[in-house]
Enzyme design. Structure first.
Site, short mmCIF file in Angstrom:
data_model
loop_
_atom_site.label_atom_id
_atom_site.label_comp_id
_atom_site.label_asym_id
_atom_site.label_seq_id
_atom_site.Cartn_x
_atom_site.Cartn_y
_atom_site.Cartn_z
N ARG A 1 -0.05 -13.83 0.19
CA ARG A 1 -0.15 -12.67 1.08
C ARG A 1 0.35 -12.99 2.49
NH1 ARG A 1 -4.35 -9.96 -2.01
NH2 ARG A 1 -4.96 -7.96 -1.15
N LYS B 1 -0.07 -2.70 -8.98
CA LYS B 1 0.21 -4.08 -9.39
C LYS B 1 -0.75 -4.55 -10.48
CE LYS B 1 -0.52 -6.37 -5.58
NZ LYS B 1 -1.05 -5.33 -4.68
N ARG C 1 -6.50 -3.00 5.59
CA ARG C 1 -5.78 -3.71 4.54
C ARG C 1 -4.32 -3.28 4.49
NH1 ARG C 1 -9.21 -1.96 0.01
NH2 ARG C 1 -8.05 -3.30 -1.42
N ARG D 1 -9.61 5.67 -5.93
CA ARG D 1 -10.24 4.52 -6.57
C ARG D 1 -11.63 4.27 -5.98
NH1 ARG D 1 -7.23 -1.16 -6.23
NH2 ARG D 1 -8.16 -1.22 -4.16
N ARG E 1 -15.73 0.20 -4.82
CA ARG E 1 -15.53 -1.13 -4.24
C ARG E 1 -15.93 -1.10 -2.78
NH1 ARG E 1 -9.81 -3.92 -5.72
NH2 ARG E 1 -9.88 -4.42 -3.51
P1 AMP Z 1 -7.21 -7.33 -3.71
O1 AMP Z 1 -8.10 -7.07 -4.86
O2 AMP Z 1 -5.94 -8.06 -4.08
O3 AMP Z 1 -6.91 -6.08 -2.91
O4 AMP Z 1 -7.98 -8.33 -2.73
C1 AMP Z 1 -9.21 -7.97 -2.16
C2 AMP Z 1 -9.46 -8.80 -0.90
O5 AMP Z 1 -9.52 -10.19 -1.23
C3 AMP Z 1 -8.40 -8.71 0.18
O6 AMP Z 1 -8.55 -7.56 0.99
C4 AMP Z 1 -8.65 -10.00 0.94
O7 AMP Z 1 -9.81 -9.91 1.74
C5 AMP Z 1 -8.98 -10.98 -0.18
N1 AMP Z 1 -7.76 -11.66 -0.70
C6 AMP Z 1 -7.23 -11.55 -1.96
N2 AMP Z 1 -6.13 -12.30 -2.10
C7 AMP Z 1 -5.96 -12.93 -0.90
C8 AMP Z 1 -4.98 -13.83 -0.39
N3 AMP Z 1 -3.95 -14.25 -1.15
N4 AMP Z 1 -5.12 -14.25 0.90
C9 AMP Z 1 -6.12 -13.84 1.67
N5 AMP Z 1 -7.07 -12.97 1.27
C10 AMP Z 1 -7.00 -12.52 -0.01
#
Ligand code: AMP
Length: 193
Positions: free
Chosen positions: A88, A13, A144, A127, A133
Site C-alpha cells: 500500500r 478486489k 482510507r 457494505r 465493519r
Molecule cells: P482492507 O481490508 O484491505 O481495506 O484493510 C483494512 C485496514 O487494514 C486498512 O484500512 C489498514 O488500516 C490496514 N491495512 C491492510 N493492509 C495494509 C497494508 N498493506 N499497509 C498498512 N495497513 C494495512
C-alpha cells in the site's frame, strides 16, 4: 502465477481475488483479512493494530512487511498467490520486490482496478450497512480513500515501469470484470507455460 491487485476500497478486489483463487488454485492473501483475524484473537499484535485499523490509518510498513514475508513463506504460496491489500506504500512495494528477488520470483501481472471515488463511497457505504465493519464509518471511509490516493496510487507508476500492469474498468458487473481478468491471466499462463 504471482498476481497483485491494486485498487481503492470498494473496487471489488476481494471479490475478484476469491474468484482467481477458486479458478487458478492460488491462495488469496488479503492483508486486511489477516489483520482482522489477528484483532479478533486479541493477541498483543491485535491490540497494537486495532486502533490503527479502526481509524483507517495505515499499519507501519515494517510490521506489514514482516507479516507478508512470513505469509509468502508458507507452503501454499509456493505455486503462486493473489495478493490483495499489500503493498500500500512505496516502501512496502520495494520490500516486496526484494523479497521476490530473494526467492527468484517476480510478479506475473499487476491489475489496477479503476473506479471513481463517488462509486467507491457508494459501495463502501452499502457494505457498511451489510457487514458493519468498524472501519466503514463515513469519516473513516474518507480517510482510507484519501490515503489510497496519496500513498497507494503512486504504486501504479512503479509497476507500469516494470511493464506488467493491466488496467481494469471496475464499474461493471462481477462476471464481466472477471472475464477480462481471466483473459489477461490466461495470456500470462500461456506465456509462462
Ligand atoms: P482492507 O481490508 O484491505 O481495506 O484493510 C483494512 C485496514 O487494514 C486498512 O484500512 C489498514 O488500516 C490496514 N491495512 C491492510 N493492509 C495494509 C497494508 N498493506 N499497509 C498498512 N495497513 C494495512
Amino acid at each position: 502465477m504471482n498476481v497483485l491487485l491494486l485498487g481503492p476500497q470498494g473496487s471489488g478486489k476481494g471479490t475478484q481475488a476469491k474468484r482467481i483463487e477458486a479458478d487458478y488454485g492460488i491462495p488469496h492473501i488479503a492483508t486486511g483479512d489477516m489483520l482482522r483475524a489477528v484483532m479478533e484473537h486479541g493477541t498483543e499484535l491485535g491490540k497494537r493494530v486495532r486502533p490503527i485499523v479502526e481509524s483507517g490509518q495505515l499499519v507501519p510498513d515494517e510490521l506489514m512487511i514482516d507479516l507478508i514475508r512470513d505469509r509468502l513463506g508458507e507452503v501454499d504460496a509456493e505455486g503462486g498467490f493473489v495478493l490483495d491489500g499489500f503493498p500500500r506504500t512505496l516502501p512496502q512495494a520495494d520490500a516486496l520486490d526484494g523479497m521476490l528477488a530473494e526467492i527468484v520470483r517476480t510478479l506475473s501481472i499487476v491489475f489496477e482496478f479503476q473506479l471513481a471515488d463517488d462509486v467507491c463511497r457508494e459501495r463502501m457505504h452499502r457494505r457498511a450497512e451489510l457487514e458493519g465493519r468498524t472501519d466503514d464509518t463515513p469519516e473513516v471511509i474518507e480517510r482510507r480513500l484519501s490515503l489510497y490516493h496519496e500513498q497507494t496510487e503512486p504504486l501504479v507508476a512503479h509497476y507500469r515501469v516494470a511493464g506488467n500492469l493491466v488496467g481494469i474498468h471496475a464499474d461493471r458487473a462481477v462476471d464481466e470484470v472477471f472475464a477480462e481478468v481471466q483473459e489477461a491471466l490466461d495470456q500470462v499462463a500461456a506465456r509462462t507455460a
